[in-house]
Scaffold this active site. Structure first.
Site, PDB file in Angstrom:
ATOM      1  N   HIS A  72       1.043  -1.237   0.025  1.00 43.19           N
ATOM      2  CA  HIS A  72      -0.030   0.128  -0.122  1.00 43.19           C
ATOM      3  C   HIS A  72       0.871   1.276  -0.013  1.00 43.19           C
ATOM      4  O   HIS A  72       1.706   1.442   0.986  1.00 43.19           O
ATOM      5  CB  HIS A  72      -0.885  -0.112   1.314  1.00 43.19           C
ATOM      6  N   TYR A 200      -9.637   5.305   6.820  1.00 43.11           N
ATOM      7  CA  TYR A 200      -9.900   5.774   8.130  1.00 43.11           C
ATOM      8  C   TYR A 200     -11.032   6.623   8.137  1.00 43.11           C
ATOM      9  O   TYR A 200     -10.729   7.756   7.205  1.00 43.11           O
ATOM     10  CB  TYR A 200      -8.480   6.249   8.711  1.00 43.11           C
ATOM     11  N   PRO A 292      -5.410   0.669  18.350  1.00 46.29           N
ATOM     12  CA  PRO A 292      -5.011   0.085  17.156  1.00 46.29           C
ATOM     13  C   PRO A 292      -5.047   1.281  15.900  1.00 46.29           C
ATOM     14  O   PRO A 292      -4.854   0.757  14.714  1.00 46.29           O
ATOM     15  CB  PRO A 292      -5.828  -0.931  16.877  1.00 46.29           C
ATOM     16  N   LYS A 296       0.192   0.179  15.072  1.00 43.90           N
ATOM     17  CA  LYS A 296       1.426   0.275  15.559  1.00 43.90           C
ATOM     18  C   LYS A 296       1.748  -1.069  16.324  1.00 43.90           C
ATOM     19  O   LYS A 296       2.911  -1.205  16.829  1.00 43.90           O
ATOM     20  CB  LYS A 296       1.601   1.509  16.345  1.00 43.90           C
ATOM     21  N   TYR A 384       3.305   6.943  10.051  1.00 41.73           N
ATOM     22  CA  TYR A 384       2.784   5.532   9.742  1.00 41.73           C
ATOM     23  C   TYR A 384       3.588   4.615   9.054  1.00 41.73           C
ATOM     24  O   TYR A 384       3.453   3.313   9.510  1.00 41.73           O
ATOM     25  CB  TYR A 384       1.587   5.952   8.621  1.00 41.73           C
TER      26      TYR A 384
HETATM   27  C1  PHB Z   1      -6.761  -4.325  10.573  1.00 40.71           C
HETATM   28  O1  PHB Z   1      -6.693  -4.553   9.316  1.00 40.71           O
HETATM   29  O2  PHB Z   1      -7.159  -5.046  11.572  1.00 40.71           O
HETATM   30  C2  PHB Z   1      -6.185  -2.819  10.805  1.00 40.71           C
HETATM   31  C3  PHB Z   1      -5.589  -1.852   9.985  1.00 40.71           C
HETATM   32  C4  PHB Z   1      -5.098  -0.723  10.321  1.00 40.71           C
HETATM   33  C5  PHB Z   1      -5.320  -0.547  11.649  1.00 40.71           C
HETATM   34  C6  PHB Z   1      -6.152  -1.315  12.679  1.00 40.71           C
HETATM   35  C7  PHB Z   1      -6.642  -2.477  12.261  1.00 40.71           C
HETATM   36  O3  PHB Z   1      -4.884   0.844  12.064  1.00 40.71           O
END
Ligand code: PHB
Ligand code: APR
Length: 389
Positions: A72, A200, A292, A296, A384
């Protein structure tokens, strides 16, 4: 039994350390209180920083990851009905790798098995003795039989609820914690992802995240109350709420299906200092937890493992102890930066209960600044994709 490094915990931290030590000719034994299948049944995020990917290569377990992972180059941030993209490669020259943590753990288990790595499953009542002496040892039981493991060093990779952190005396240890007033309701569905990259989403109804595991396995989350329970959420109710929290253009093309996993996780920030006591070294979730939001969790475990592995290698190969002596200081310096970023993203994107109007305006100004300012996007991108080890 005797080994050079006793590792408590057969999750990603413990397994990665064990595999790296093996490749450096250093003997270790992993004590895991569950079974391999139980550990692999855990559903966890899989956004890997380049630092973690590098450790997987160093450990010789990157072949399937290279074949099956997604690269990505950026991520999408939705704010109400609008969305914008933060381009990681433009700002940092690096992408992130999307590869489920379950698969990371599976590859590490397979690698340890291929080299006859010593992993004790169903290890109960693990206790650490003499961590502050020159001759530490562990006791534990398997099938009711008491065992003793002599070692030079102990790596506490046993997660947030493990025994290692609690083995450091309360008057030596200092804990820092922030519990967020909401959780994440997550589902896994055998459906194509909502987009090629993660989304997000900040909405008036709360946070949502559209993620994925592969081309036909998607992971979605919606922010929920801490008093909520999965029983309150039918699949239809989840999909309806998710659609309300993402831009209409995304919601219209969302492909839904039955959930194959549904769970609620709380969000907390947590760090314990120091991460070393005598010959005991804490790694990963045993020492720190992040919400989450910034993806990280596994990646902070990676830098702990990097610093500890380098220290142990120097200890055994060069008889230089500096690496171990500086372990806690080096690990914590990077962990607090990951804690800050995860805290920042969580505050930016979530709706807090009883949020004052002024705070709502600050949140809106922050996300508008991120949308409009290249420097702000560069800062987010650098955090990130992962700060350097
Ligand atoms: C996930 O794919 O479970 C996931 C991805 C990014 C995040 C949190 C969870 O920031
Ligand atoms: N004795 C032996 N094993 C234990 C004990 C104990 N007393 N307590 C816990 N364990 C085992 C758990 O069963 C688990 O398999 O230690 C392992 C810890 O693994 P994780 O909790 O996954 O922690 P870590 O390896 O540091 O990985 C961090 O996991 O929770 C996610 O978001 C986090 O992605 C991050 C990653």
């Amino acid at each position: 039994m005797r080994t050079q490094v006793a590792i408590i915990g057969g999750g990603p931290s413990g397994l990665l350390l064990s595999q790296l030590l093996h490749r450096a000719g250093i003997d270790s034994v992993v004590l895991e209180r569950k079974t391999r299948d139980y550990v692999l049944s855990r559903i966890r995020a899989g956004v890997l920083e380049q630092g973690f990917v590098g450790l997987m290569r160093q450990a010789g377990v990157a072949e399937r990851m290279d074949r099956e992972s997604f690269i990505h180059d950026g991520t999408l941030i939705a704010n109400g009905n609008e969305q914008f993209r933060v381009d990681f490669v433009k700002h940092t020259g690096k992408p992130v790798v999307v590869y489920g943590q379950t698969e990371v753990t599976r590859d590490l288990y397979d690698a340890r098995a291929a080299s006859d790595g010593k992993i004790v499953f169903n290890a109960e009542a693990v206790e650490i003795h003499g961590a502050d002496s020159d001759a530490p040892y562990l006791t534990y039981s398997v099938d009711g039989s008491e065992q003793r493991l002599e070692c030079d060093f102990v790596a506490g990779c046993d997660g947030f609820h493990g025994v290692s952190r609690q083995s450091i005396p309360a008057n030596v240890r200092r804990d820092y914690e922030k519990v967020y007033p909401f959780g994440w309701l997550g589902i896994l569905s055998e459906t194509p992802p909502a987009d090629d990259e993660l989304i997000y989403s900040k909405s008036e109804r709360g946070f949502a995240l559209c993620s994925m595991r592969n081309a036909n396995l998607s992971r979605y989350y919606v922010q929920c109350s801490l008093s909520d329970s999965v029983e309150n959420w039918s699949d239809a109710a989840f999909w309806d709420e998710l659609r309300r929290r993402i831009p209409e253009a995304v919601a219209e093309k969302l492909i839904t299906g039955p959930s194959i996993e549904k769970s609620i996780a709380p969000l907390r920030s947590f760090v314990t200092e120091p991460m070393r006591w005598g010959r005991l070294f804490l790694c990963g979730d045993a020492a720190h937890i992040v919400p989450p939001t910034g993806a990280k969790g596994l990646n902070t475990a990676a830098s702990d493992i990097h610093y500890l592995f380098q220290g142990l290698k120097a200890q055994y190969h060069d008889t230089e102890a500096e690496g171990l002596d500086l372990y806690s200081e080096r690990a914590l310096l990077r962990i607090w930066k990951a804690e800050r970023f995860s805290w920042w993203m969580t505050n930016l994107l979530h709706r807090f209960p009883d949020q004052p109007e002024f705070d709502l305006k600050m949140q809106q100004a922050e996300i508008n600044f991120l949308r409009d300012n290249d420097a702000a996007q560069k800062v987010m991108a650098e955090n990130y994709v992962g700060l350097p080890f």
